[in-house]
Design a protein around this motif. Structure first.
Motif, PDB file in Angstrom:
ATOM      1  N   PRO A  55      -5.843  19.074  -6.916  1.00 12.78           N
ATOM      2  CA  PRO A  55      -4.949  19.373  -5.790  1.00 12.78           C
ATOM      3  C   PRO A  55      -3.832  18.357  -5.633  1.00 12.78           C
ATOM      4  CG  PRO A  55      -6.992  18.415  -4.994  1.00 12.78           C
ATOM      5  CD  PRO A  55      -7.176  18.645  -6.468  1.00 12.78           C
ATOM      6  N   ILE A  56      -2.667  18.861  -5.230  1.00 13.58           N
ATOM      7  CA  ILE A  56      -1.547  17.991  -4.860  1.00 13.58           C
ATOM      8  C   ILE A  56      -0.860  18.480  -3.596  1.00 13.58           C
ATOM      9  CG2 ILE A  56      -1.067  17.104  -7.180  1.00 13.58           C
ATOM     10  CD1 ILE A  56       1.161  19.177  -7.429  1.00 13.58           C
ATOM     11  N   TRP A  57      -1.464  19.475  -2.918  1.00 16.30           N
ATOM     12  CA  TRP A  57      -0.892  20.006  -1.681  1.00 16.30           C
ATOM     13  C   TRP A  57      -1.738  19.667  -0.469  1.00 16.30           C
ATOM     14  CZ3 TRP A  57       0.212  25.769  -3.450  1.00 16.30           C
ATOM     15  CH2 TRP A  57       1.131  25.753  -4.516  1.00 16.30           C
ATOM     16  N   GLY A  58      -2.697  18.756  -0.610  1.00 18.29           N
ATOM     17  CA  GLY A  58      -3.422  18.267   0.554  1.00 18.29           C
ATOM     18  C   GLY A  58      -4.886  18.624   0.651  1.00 18.29           C
ATOM     19  N   MET A  59      -5.439  19.364  -0.312  1.00 17.86           N
ATOM     20  CA  MET A  59      -6.830  19.811  -0.206  1.00 17.86           C
ATOM     21  C   MET A  59      -7.808  18.658  -0.017  1.00 17.86           C
ATOM     22  SD  MET A  59      -8.683  22.669  -0.339  1.00 17.86           S
ATOM     23  CE  MET A  59      -7.982  23.891  -1.483  1.00 17.86           C
ATOM     24  N   SER A  60      -7.670  17.611  -0.818  1.00 13.99           N
ATOM     25  CA  SER A  60      -8.660  16.529  -0.779  1.00 13.99           C
ATOM     26  C   SER A  60      -8.593  15.721   0.507  1.00 13.99           C
ATOM     27  CB  SER A  60      -8.463  15.586  -1.981  1.00 13.99           C
ATOM     28  OG  SER A  60      -7.263  14.837  -1.845  1.00 13.99           O
ATOM     29  N   GLN A  61      -7.542  15.895   1.283  1.00 12.84           N
ATOM     30  CA  GLN A  61      -7.398  15.165   2.545  1.00 12.84           C
ATOM     31  C   GLN A  61      -7.688  16.043   3.768  1.00 12.84           C
ATOM     32  OE1 GLN A  61      -6.897  11.766   2.430  1.00 12.84           O
ATOM     33  NE2 GLN A  61      -7.297  12.311   0.290  1.00 12.84           N
ATOM     34  N   ARG A  62      -7.149  17.249   3.768  1.00 11.54           N
ATOM     35  CA  ARG A  62      -7.299  18.096   4.965  1.00 11.54           C
ATOM     36  C   ARG A  62      -8.645  18.808   5.021  1.00 11.54           C
ATOM     37  NH1 ARG A  62      -1.611  19.051   3.771  1.00 11.54           N
ATOM     38  NH2 ARG A  62      -0.373  17.898   5.325  1.00 11.54           N
ATOM     39  N   LEU A  63      -9.205  19.208   3.875  1.00 15.88           N
ATOM     40  CA  LEU A  63     -10.485  19.926   3.913  1.00 15.88           C
ATOM     41  C   LEU A  63     -11.616  19.048   4.456  1.00 15.88           C
ATOM     42  CD1 LEU A  63     -12.014  22.544   3.366  1.00 15.88           C
ATOM     43  CD2 LEU A  63     -12.393  21.754   1.009  1.00 15.88           C
ATOM     44  N   PRO A  64     -11.816  17.814   3.966  1.00 15.69           N
ATOM     45  CA  PRO A  64     -12.899  17.000   4.534  1.00 15.69           C
ATOM     46  C   PRO A  64     -12.682  16.622   5.990  1.00 15.69           C
ATOM     47  CG  PRO A  64     -11.625  15.727   2.936  1.00 15.69           C
ATOM     48  CD  PRO A  64     -11.188  17.148   2.803  1.00 15.69           C
ATOM     49  N   ARG A  65     -11.439  16.531   6.410  1.00 16.52           N
ATOM     50  CA  ARG A  65     -11.179  16.242   7.822  1.00 16.52           C
ATOM     51  C   ARG A  65     -11.570  17.419   8.713  1.00 16.52           C
ATOM     52  NH1 ARG A  65      -7.921  12.684   5.235  1.00 16.52           N
ATOM     53  NH2 ARG A  65      -7.278  10.797   6.338  1.00 16.52           N
ATOM     54  N   ARG A  66     -11.620  18.598   8.128  1.00 16.53           N
ATOM     55  CA  ARG A  66     -11.987  19.769   8.921  1.00 16.53           C
ATOM     56  C   ARG A  66     -13.489  20.069   8.850  1.00 16.53           C
ATOM     57  NH1 ARG A  66      -8.700  24.029  11.221  1.00 16.53           N
ATOM     58  NH2 ARG A  66      -6.895  23.001  10.294  1.00 16.53           N
ATOM     59  N   VAL A  67     -14.095  19.943   7.675  1.00  8.85           N
ATOM     60  CA  VAL A  67     -15.493  20.373   7.530  1.00  8.85           C
ATOM     61  C   VAL A  67     -16.456  19.214   7.261  1.00  8.85           C
ATOM     62  CG1 VAL A  67     -14.760  22.624   6.665  1.00  8.85           C
ATOM     63  CG2 VAL A  67     -15.353  20.819   5.028  1.00  8.85           C
ATOM     64  N   GLY A  68     -15.927  18.012   7.082  1.00  4.35           N
ATOM     65  CA  GLY A  68     -16.775  16.878   6.733  1.00  4.35           C
ATOM     66  C   GLY A  68     -16.755  16.618   5.234  1.00  4.35           C
ATOM     67  N   GLN A  69     -16.981  15.383   4.878  1.00  2.00           N
ATOM     68  CA  GLN A  69     -16.873  14.936   3.489  1.00  2.00           C
ATOM     69  C   GLN A  69     -17.802  15.685   2.539  1.00  2.00           C
ATOM     70  OE1 GLN A  69     -15.451  13.070   0.395  1.00  2.00           O
ATOM     71  NE2 GLN A  69     -14.789  12.228   2.367  1.00  2.00           N
ATOM     72  N   TRP A  70     -19.057  15.883   2.941  1.00  3.24           N
ATOM     73  CA  TRP A  70     -20.038  16.406   1.987  1.00  3.24           C
ATOM     74  C   TRP A  70     -19.915  17.917   1.826  1.00  3.24           C
ATOM     75  CZ3 TRP A  70     -20.846  12.249  -0.344  1.00  3.24           C
ATOM     76  CH2 TRP A  70     -20.887  11.053   0.355  1.00  3.24           C
ATOM     77  N   LYS A  71     -19.589  18.629   2.873  1.00  2.00           N
ATOM     78  CA  LYS A  71     -19.354  20.064   2.741  1.00  2.00           C
ATOM     79  C   LYS A  71     -18.075  20.309   1.943  1.00  2.00           C
ATOM     80  CE  LYS A  71     -21.338  23.134   3.943  1.00  2.00           C
ATOM     81  NZ  LYS A  71     -22.248  24.077   3.219  1.00  2.00           N
ATOM     82  N   ALA A  72     -17.066  19.481   2.130  1.00  2.00           N
ATOM     83  CA  ALA A  72     -15.840  19.617   1.354  1.00  2.00           C
ATOM     84  C   ALA A  72     -16.120  19.431  -0.134  1.00  2.00           C
ATOM     85  CB  ALA A  72     -14.793  18.604   1.827  1.00  2.00           C
ATOM     86  N   ARG A  73     -16.962  18.472  -0.463  1.00  2.00           N
ATOM     87  CA  ARG A  73     -17.294  18.250  -1.876  1.00  2.00           C
ATOM     88  C   ARG A  73     -17.993  19.478  -2.460  1.00  2.00           C
ATOM     89  NH1 ARG A  73     -18.768  11.879  -2.886  1.00  2.00           N
ATOM     90  NH2 ARG A  73     -17.297  11.015  -1.361  1.00  2.00           N
ATOM     91  N   GLU A  74     -18.898  20.059  -1.698  1.00  2.00           N
ATOM     92  CA  GLU A  74     -19.580  21.263  -2.180  1.00  2.00           C
ATOM     93  C   GLU A  74     -18.576  22.383  -2.454  1.00  2.00           C
ATOM     94  OE1 GLU A  74     -22.272  24.813  -0.280  1.00  2.00           O
ATOM     95  OE2 GLU A  74     -22.630  22.790   0.459  1.00  2.00           O
ATOM     96  N   ILE A  75     -17.665  22.607  -1.526  1.00  2.00           N
ATOM     97  CA  ILE A  75     -16.683  23.689  -1.676  1.00  2.00           C
ATOM     98  C   ILE A  75     -15.801  23.453  -2.902  1.00  2.00           C
ATOM     99  CG2 ILE A  75     -14.638  24.733  -0.606  1.00  2.00           C
ATOM    100  CD1 ILE A  75     -16.036  24.216   2.124  1.00  2.00           C
ATOM    101  N   SER A  76     -15.333  22.231  -3.075  1.00  2.00           N
ATOM    102  CA  SER A  76     -14.416  21.935  -4.174  1.00  2.00           C
ATOM    103  C   SER A  76     -15.119  21.814  -5.519  1.00  2.00           C
ATOM    104  CB  SER A  76     -13.643  20.646  -3.874  1.00  2.00           C
ATOM    105  OG  SER A  76     -12.831  20.797  -2.737  1.00  2.00           O
TER     106      SER A  76
END
Length: 243
Positions: free
Chosen positions: A135-156
């Motif tokens: 990602p270069i449009w913000g996924m790694s920053q905005r997704l964990p801020r919304r769902v939490g670090q560990w759920k974001a890792r699962e999704i990605s």
């Protein structure tokens, strides 16, 4: 030639509609250019607009970046990322209404919203890994801020889809509603925000944005020392003129 992003303004609500339904609203450079111009228009309107709605025509919110344009030079460096950031940084609250697929670049665009409303058909996924992309449009920053670090890792890490109901459960979406109610629920929420004092709502967004990553004590101090104060419409509102 039809517009790839349409713009409407009514009663303090600005509505942006991705209008490339025949291509599942895939994000090509022409669409980005129109979106950029509309965001500039909203910025120029200042408090004449109280809330922004981002929605999409057709059964799919956004299939993501138009991969057929891979290798085509954008007008400037970090072009798409800068537009997503401008959308996120609008002074007005941004509501994103999602039906059908919302994948990768489309999810990054949706994450620029303050509030995400999902239809029951919504399906959110980060498929960067499927195409050997990062990602270069913000996924790694905005997704964990919304769902939490560990759920974001699962999704990605997995690329697996998240349903509208699951998105609401984990905080990716604020609500999940039947598809045939999505438009009305979005409109009602937008009107509720637009009916509030613009002074208060825009000040709230600025405060929430500034304090998002501050420790509690620093955030409390920020609120006190950066208060926008009483709005010019307070007397009218207290008197009951606004209902």
């Amino acid at each position: 030639m039809s517009q790839l992003v349409t713009f409407e303004a009514d009663g303090g609500v600005a509505t942006l509609t991705l209008n490339r339904a025949d291509k599942r609203n895939a994000l090509n450079l022409a669409l980005w250019g129109e979106l950029d111009a509309h965001i500039a228009r909203i910025e120029d309107a200042r408090d004449k607009i109280g809330v922004v709605v981002l929605r999409a025509a057709g059964p799919v919110f956004c299939a993501g970046n138009d991969l057929k344009e891979r290798g085509v030079a954008a007008p400037r460096a970090n072009y798409q990322a800068s537009i997503v950031t401008r959308l996120a940084n609008l002074p007005q609250p941004v509501i994103v209404a999602v039906q059908g697929g919302c994948f990768t670049g489309g999810l990054e665009l949706a994450l620029a919203g303050d509030i995400i409303l999902a239809g029951e058909s919504a399906s959110f996924a980060d498929t960067h890994g499927k195409f050997a992309l990062v990602p270069i449009w913000g996924m790694s920053q905005r997704l964990p801020r919304r769902v939490g670090q560990w759920k974001a890792r699962e999704i990605s890490f997995t690329g697996l889809p998240v349903s509208g109901a699951e998105a609401a459960r984990i905080g990716l979406a604020n609500h999940c509603v039947p598809d045939d109610e999505l438009e009305a629920r979005t409109r009602d929420m937008a009107r509720a925000i637009a009916a509030q004092s613009r002074h208060s709502v825009l000040a709230y967004k600025a405060l929430y944005t500034a304090q998002a990553d501050l420790p509690l004590e620093a955030g409390l101090a920020w609120e006190v020392f950066n208060s926008a104060g009483v709005g010019p419409d307070m007397a009218e509102r207290v008197s009951g003129r606004f209902g």
